[in-house]
Write an enzyme that holds these catalytic residues in place. Structure first.
Site, PDB file in Angstrom:
ATOM      1  N   HIS A 139       5.973   3.011   4.579  1.00 53.72           N
ATOM      2  CA  HIS A 139       6.914   2.704   3.789  1.00 53.72           C
ATOM      3  C   HIS A 139       8.154   3.683   3.394  1.00 53.72           C
ATOM      4  O   HIS A 139       8.140   4.865   4.141  1.00 53.72           O
ATOM      5  CB  HIS A 139       6.201   2.834   2.346  1.00 53.72           C
ATOM      6  CG  HIS A 139       4.922   1.634   2.256  1.00 53.72           C
ATOM      7  ND1 HIS A 139       4.322   1.349   0.968  1.00 53.72           N
ATOM      8  CD2 HIS A 139       4.301   1.199   3.226  1.00 53.72           C
ATOM      9  CE1 HIS A 139       3.244   0.797   1.203  1.00 53.72           C
ATOM     10  NE2 HIS A 139       3.218   0.431   2.470  1.00 53.72           N
TER      11      HIS A 139
ATOM     12  N   GLU B  57       9.414   5.350   1.149  1.00 57.75           N
ATOM     13  CA  GLU B  57       9.320   6.396   0.423  1.00 57.75           C
ATOM     14  C   GLU B  57       8.627   7.322   1.220  1.00 57.75           C
ATOM     15  O   GLU B  57       8.923   8.591   1.213  1.00 57.75           O
ATOM     16  CB  GLU B  57       8.435   6.273  -1.052  1.00 57.75           C
ATOM     17  CG  GLU B  57       9.161   5.189  -1.893  1.00 57.75           C
ATOM     18  CD  GLU B  57       8.744   3.682  -1.572  1.00 57.75           C
ATOM     19  OE1 GLU B  57       8.872   3.020  -2.660  1.00 57.75           O
ATOM     20  OE2 GLU B  57       8.178   3.564  -0.697  1.00 57.75           O
TER      21      GLU B  57
ATOM     22  N   SER C 130      10.258  -0.795  -6.563  1.00 64.26           N
ATOM     23  CA  SER C 130       9.085   0.114  -7.103  1.00 64.26           C
ATOM     24  C   SER C 130       7.891   0.510  -6.299  1.00 64.26           C
ATOM     25  O   SER C 130       7.458  -0.384  -5.455  1.00 64.26           O
ATOM     26  CB  SER C 130       8.682  -0.717  -8.353  1.00 64.26           C
ATOM     27  OG  SER C 130       7.708  -0.171  -9.212  1.00 64.26           O
TER      28      SER C 130
ATOM     29  N   CYS D 255       4.652   1.628  -4.341  1.00 66.68           N
ATOM     30  CA  CYS D 255       3.125   0.943  -4.488  1.00 66.68           C
ATOM     31  C   CYS D 255       2.249   2.378  -4.836  1.00 66.68           C
ATOM     32  O   CYS D 255       2.804   3.494  -4.908  1.00 66.68           O
ATOM     33  CB  CYS D 255       2.592   0.385  -3.125  1.00 66.68           C
ATOM     34  SG  CYS D 255       2.551   1.879  -1.788  1.00 66.68           S
TER      35      CYS D 255
ATOM     36  N   CYS E 120       2.265   5.027  -2.109  1.00 66.62           N
ATOM     37  CA  CYS E 120       3.343   6.160  -2.563  1.00 66.62           C
ATOM     38  C   CYS E 120       3.622   6.846  -3.706  1.00 66.62           C
ATOM     39  O   CYS E 120       4.121   7.958  -3.755  1.00 66.62           O
ATOM     40  CB  CYS E 120       5.016   5.107  -2.278  1.00 66.62           C
ATOM     41  SG  CYS E 120       5.060   4.258  -0.563  1.00 66.62           S
TER      42      CYS E 120
END
Length: 158
Positions: free
Chosen positions: A53, A55, A80, A82, A85
């Site tokens: 991801h 992040e 936003s 998950c 993350c």
């Protein structure tokens, strides 16, 4: 220019890189002491990875920071985060995140806040537009990822 907007625009640039590579347009930058120390974008499709991801990619690309560098950092992410993350954010004591928008997908923001992470949401139309175009052009990819995330957001119901 507002510092949060400046760094979010850097995260948007990362999201566009992912899109250009055929991936999901999510980007992130990790800023410590007013300096970008890590950049990343979602590379799940490109690398056939379940964990890359945006992040996680940004945190990984920052390398091993000291406790104090993490404690003086902010993670900027276009969407936003998950539960995975969010767990990394809490694990590394990142005290603040700035989210570009959370209308497309609401991640585990309640989990972050319950772990004393400051969450600021900008609701930037520019990010929503990029994502809306992606969803329109590649609905099958987004539906698959959205289903995966929504089935794992138990942290969000805390």
């Amino acid at each position: 220019m507002d510092k949060d907007i400046y760094y979010m625009n850097e995260a948007i640039n990362e999201a566009k890189k992912s899109l250009d590579e055929g991936g999901i347009p999510i980007g992130a930058v990790l800023v410590s002491n007013d300096k970008i120390v890590g950049r990343g974008h979602n590379r799940m499709i490109q690398e056939d990875s379940p964990i890359l991801h945006g992040e996680i990619d940004a945190i990984n690309n920052a390398g091993r920071l000291t406790y104090y560098e993490y404690m003086n950092s902010t993670l900027y992410t276009t969407l936003s985060p998950c539960p995975m993350c969010s767990g990394a954010i809490v694990l590394y004591n990142i005290p603040r995140i700035v989210v570009g928008e959370n209308v497309t997908l609401m991640g585990a923001e309640n989990f972050l806040e319950s772990n004393n992470v400051e969450v600021k949401v900008l609701q930037m139309k520019k990010i929503r537009d990029i994502f809306d175009d992606f969803i329109k052009n590649r609905p099958e990819v987004w539906e698959k990822e959205k289903e995966r995330v929504s089935n794992s957001t138990s942290c969000n119901s805390d």
